[in-house]
Enzyme design. Structure first.
Site, PDB file in Angstrom:
ATOM      1  N   ASP A  14     -44.368  52.163 -69.860  1.00 28.60           N
ATOM      2  CA  ASP A  14     -43.885  50.948 -69.802  1.00 28.60           C
ATOM      3  C   ASP A  14     -42.943  50.370 -71.174  1.00 28.60           C
ATOM      4  OD1 ASP A  14     -45.707  50.273 -67.429  1.00 28.60           O
ATOM      5  OD2 ASP A  14     -47.073  50.333 -68.953  1.00 28.60           O
ATOM      6  N   GLY A  16     -39.681  50.529 -71.372  1.00 32.06           N
ATOM      7  CA  GLY A  16     -38.389  49.917 -70.935  1.00 32.06           C
ATOM      8  C   GLY A  16     -37.532  51.176 -70.722  1.00 32.06           C
ATOM      9  N   LYS A  17     -37.781  52.432 -70.460  1.00 32.03           N
ATOM     10  CA  LYS A  17     -36.918  53.405 -70.202  1.00 32.03           C
ATOM     11  C   LYS A  17     -35.773  53.321 -69.104  1.00 32.03           C
ATOM     12  CE  LYS A  17     -40.422  56.126 -69.341  1.00 32.03           C
ATOM     13  NZ  LYS A  17     -41.576  55.240 -69.511  1.00 32.03           N
ATOM     14  N   ALA A  40     -44.669  55.420 -61.126  1.00 39.10           N
ATOM     15  CA  ALA A  40     -43.598  54.779 -62.001  1.00 39.10           C
ATOM     16  C   ALA A  40     -42.960  53.784 -61.733  1.00 39.10           C
ATOM     17  CB  ALA A  40     -42.590  56.146 -62.534  1.00 39.10           C
ATOM     18  N   GLY A  41     -42.590  52.885 -62.529  1.00 33.77           N
ATOM     19  CA  GLY A  41     -42.112  51.560 -62.045  1.00 33.77           C
ATOM     20  C   GLY A  41     -40.871  51.198 -63.317  1.00 33.77           C
ATOM     21  N   HIS A  42     -39.617  51.252 -62.744  1.00 32.81           N
ATOM     22  CA  HIS A  42     -38.663  50.834 -63.843  1.00 32.81           C
ATOM     23  C   HIS A  42     -37.884  49.735 -63.274  1.00 32.81           C
ATOM     24  CE1 HIS A  42     -38.180  55.469 -65.086  1.00 32.81           C
ATOM     25  NE2 HIS A  42     -39.336  54.770 -65.795  1.00 32.81           N
ATOM     26  N   THR A  43     -38.210  48.553 -64.187  1.00 36.54           N
ATOM     27  CA  THR A  43     -37.439  47.373 -63.835  1.00 36.54           C
ATOM     28  C   THR A  43     -36.310  47.219 -64.468  1.00 36.54           C
ATOM     29  OG1 THR A  43     -39.664  46.324 -63.838  1.00 36.54           O
ATOM     30  CG2 THR A  43     -37.948  44.998 -64.126  1.00 36.54           C
ATOM     31  N   GLN A 225     -43.697  58.255 -67.008  1.00 31.71           N
ATOM     32  CA  GLN A 225     -44.550  57.752 -67.880  1.00 31.71           C
ATOM     33  C   GLN A 225     -44.339  58.295 -69.190  1.00 31.71           C
ATOM     34  OE1 GLN A 225     -45.159  59.532 -65.063  1.00 31.71           O
ATOM     35  NE2 GLN A 225     -45.783  57.822 -63.937  1.00 31.71           N
ATOM     36  N   THR A 302     -48.319  48.278 -60.429  1.00 34.82           N
ATOM     37  CA  THR A 302     -49.476  47.668 -59.838  1.00 34.82           C
ATOM     38  C   THR A 302     -49.723  46.040 -60.036  1.00 34.82           C
ATOM     39  OG1 THR A 302     -50.406  47.952 -62.090  1.00 34.82           O
ATOM     40  CG2 THR A 302     -50.604  49.873 -60.324  1.00 34.82           C
ATOM     41  N   ARG A 306     -50.908  44.623 -68.884  1.00 37.66           N
ATOM     42  CA  ARG A 306     -51.066  45.742 -69.910  1.00 37.66           C
ATOM     43  C   ARG A 306     -51.837  45.166 -71.264  1.00 37.66           C
ATOM     44  NH1 ARG A 306     -44.735  45.827 -69.051  1.00 37.66           N
ATOM     45  NH2 ARG A 306     -44.677  47.011 -66.981  1.00 37.66           N
ATOM     46  N   LYS A 332     -37.630  45.701 -76.581  1.00 36.66           N
ATOM     47  CA  LYS A 332     -38.392  44.444 -76.682  1.00 36.66           C
ATOM     48  C   LYS A 332     -38.427  43.988 -78.000  1.00 36.66           C
ATOM     49  CE  LYS A 332     -40.736  44.444 -72.079  1.00 36.66           C
ATOM     50  NZ  LYS A 332     -42.047  43.843 -71.504  1.00 36.66           N
ATOM     51  N   LEU A 333     -37.688  44.093 -78.933  1.00 43.43           N
ATOM     52  CA  LEU A 333     -37.441  43.491 -80.249  1.00 43.43           C
ATOM     53  C   LEU A 333     -37.734  41.959 -80.296  1.00 43.43           C
ATOM     54  CD1 LEU A 333     -37.125  44.428 -83.345  1.00 43.43           C
ATOM     55  CD2 LEU A 333     -34.678  43.780 -83.160  1.00 43.43           C
ATOM     56  N   ASP A 334     -37.031  41.526 -79.015  1.00 40.35           N
ATOM     57  CA  ASP A 334     -36.892  39.977 -79.106  1.00 40.35           C
ATOM     58  C   ASP A 334     -38.258  39.370 -79.026  1.00 40.35           C
ATOM     59  OD1 ASP A 334     -36.319  41.488 -76.676  1.00 40.35           O
ATOM     60  OD2 ASP A 334     -36.291  39.425 -75.910  1.00 40.35           O
TER      61      ASP A 334
END
Length: 430
Positions: A14, A16-17, A40-43, A225, A302, A306, A332-334
């Site tokens: 998770d 952010g790949k 795997a879930g890539h958004t 993953q 799922t 997290r 996700k620095l922001d």
């Protein structure tokens, strides 16, 4: 010039790949999935449109990119077809641009049933799988009884093999887990229906990759993953069922190690974990609530919340060494923009003996207390910033601290979910 780039997660997934693969794919010719399955879930966010992929390589949202699902992946044909249809509805067409290895193992309904039944039986000791049948499918692969994508080409052979393996699973599901049995003829009918849709995609993907490398085409290898979930090197037994580290690229595609030019580790600016297992920097306070809300920390596969924690420098150094990482991408620095102070774990303290450790042995992690260094927050907006010089000073200092801890440079920074909310600190392609 770097022709072949590996993109891996350095944490528990998770990171952010998917966004990073999508961003870099505009420069590439091929994107290759080499392990895992639809767990795997890539958004991806493209022009404010959200697309979630599970099996299809993230780079295929670019119209000139060819996607490969290689032999290291376990494939649910039904889920793959759903994904193809979803992309069509969103005006992304992948016909003649997606190829599936004939050596990839299939995930079938009885794998899912077995996965769920086992987790239910384990109760509080459950691994925390996604319930997608990944583990049982890999078990069949190792036990040499797996049905492979190439078997779909021969209906008679497929039917005989399927009947045998269905009988094997029915015996366990009914007698041990008191679950329902499966009719192999029903499964066969569905497989043949889906096979007609993907038939032209099934091929020997090794040949495609060999030709691409010979012709100096740029290839991106997309990890699923994170490294700390690797079946051999992660926090066992709370891991996935495949090799999510760099070695998985080689075994999962047939590409030799000398063909890998650059290995990018994707690291969230803090830490998260889904499912059970040790998590030394886990938070249980208002910061956890803040990170969950601001980071939208809910699994794209799922929907589970997290677990969140501060960045774990010990785990990060481990991933750097394990994967021979060339550089890092911080995502996700922001999310950290409104925090007055930020912590990084630099070592573990054994609460029983007051000794300090910097290893990641799962057997010892339960007794470890994180040792933190504290950094001032920047309390300014970084979302959408595209140049390193435009970051607040404290944010740049935070990045420098991560570089020092990891021992490698930060070459990319993500400042938001959209593909263009990205800082290229250094040119990755020189």
């Amino acid at each position: 010039m770097k022709q072949n780039i590996v993109i891996l997660g350095t944490q528990w997934g998770d990171e952010g790949k998917g966004k990073i693969v999508d961003y870099l794919s505009k420069y590439s010719s091929y994107v290759v999935r080499f392990h895992g399955g639809h767990n795997a879930g890539h958004t991806l966010v493209v022009d404010q449109k959200k697309i979630v992929l599970h099996l299809i390589p993230s780079g295929l949202l670019h119209p000139n990119v060819i996607g490969i699902i290689s032999n290291g992946v376990v494939v649910s044909i039904s889920e793959l077809v759903k994904e193809i249809e979803m992309l069509k509805k969103n005006n992304f067409f992948i016909h003649q641009r997606l190829f599936i290895s004939d050596s990839a193992s299939l995930i079938l309904p009885f794998h899912i049933a077995m996965d769920i039944a086992r987790e239910k039986t384990l109760g509080i000791n459950a691994i925390g799988t996604t319930g997608r049948g990944i583990g049982p499918a890999y078990e069949d692969k190792i036990a040499r009884r797996s049905l492979r994508v190439g078997d779909l080409k021969n209906e008679k052979k497929l039917s005989l093999k399927l009947e045998k393996i269905v009988n094997y699973y029915n015996a366990q599901l009914v007698s041990i887990y008191k679950d329902k049995s499966f009719d192999y003829k029903v499964i066969l009918k569905d497989l043949l229906k889906f096979k007609n849709i993907i038939n032209d995609m099934i091929t020997d993907t090794n040949i495609i990759l060999y030709e691409a490398i010979k012709n100096k085409k740029m290839i991106i290898f997309e990890g699923a993953q994170g490294s700390l979930l690797d079946i051999d090197h992660g926090t066992y037994p709370y891991v996935t069922s495949s090799n999510s580290t760099v070695g998985g690229v080689i075994t999962g595609t047939g590409v030799g190690p000398k063909s890998l030019d650059y290995i990018l580790g994707v690291t969230k600016a803090y830490s998260t974990r889904v499912g059970n297992g040790p998590f030394p920097t886990e938070l249980f306070d208002e910061t956890d609530s803040y990170l969950s809300k601001e980071g939208n920390e809910f699994g794209s596969t799922t929907g589970r919340k997290r677990r969140t924690g501060w960045l774990d420098g010990v785990a990060l150094r481990y991933s750097v060494q394990l994967n021979s990482l060339s550089a890092l991408c911080i995502t996700k620095l922001d999310v950290l923009d409104n925090l007055k102070e930020i912590k990084i774990c630099i070592a573990y303290q054994n609460i029983n003996t007051l000794e300090f450790h910097t290893s990641l042995s799962c057997n010892n992690l339960e007794n470890m207390k994180p040792v933190y260094e504290v950094y001032p927050g920047w309390m300014k907006k970084t979302s959408g910033i595209k140049k390193i010089e435009d970051l607040p000073k404290a944010a740049k200092n935070y990045i420098k601290c991560i570089e020092k801890i990891a021992g490698i440079p930060v070459d990319m920074i993500s400042t938001g979910p959209d593909r263009n909310d990205t800082i290229l600190v250094r040119n990755l392609f020189l």
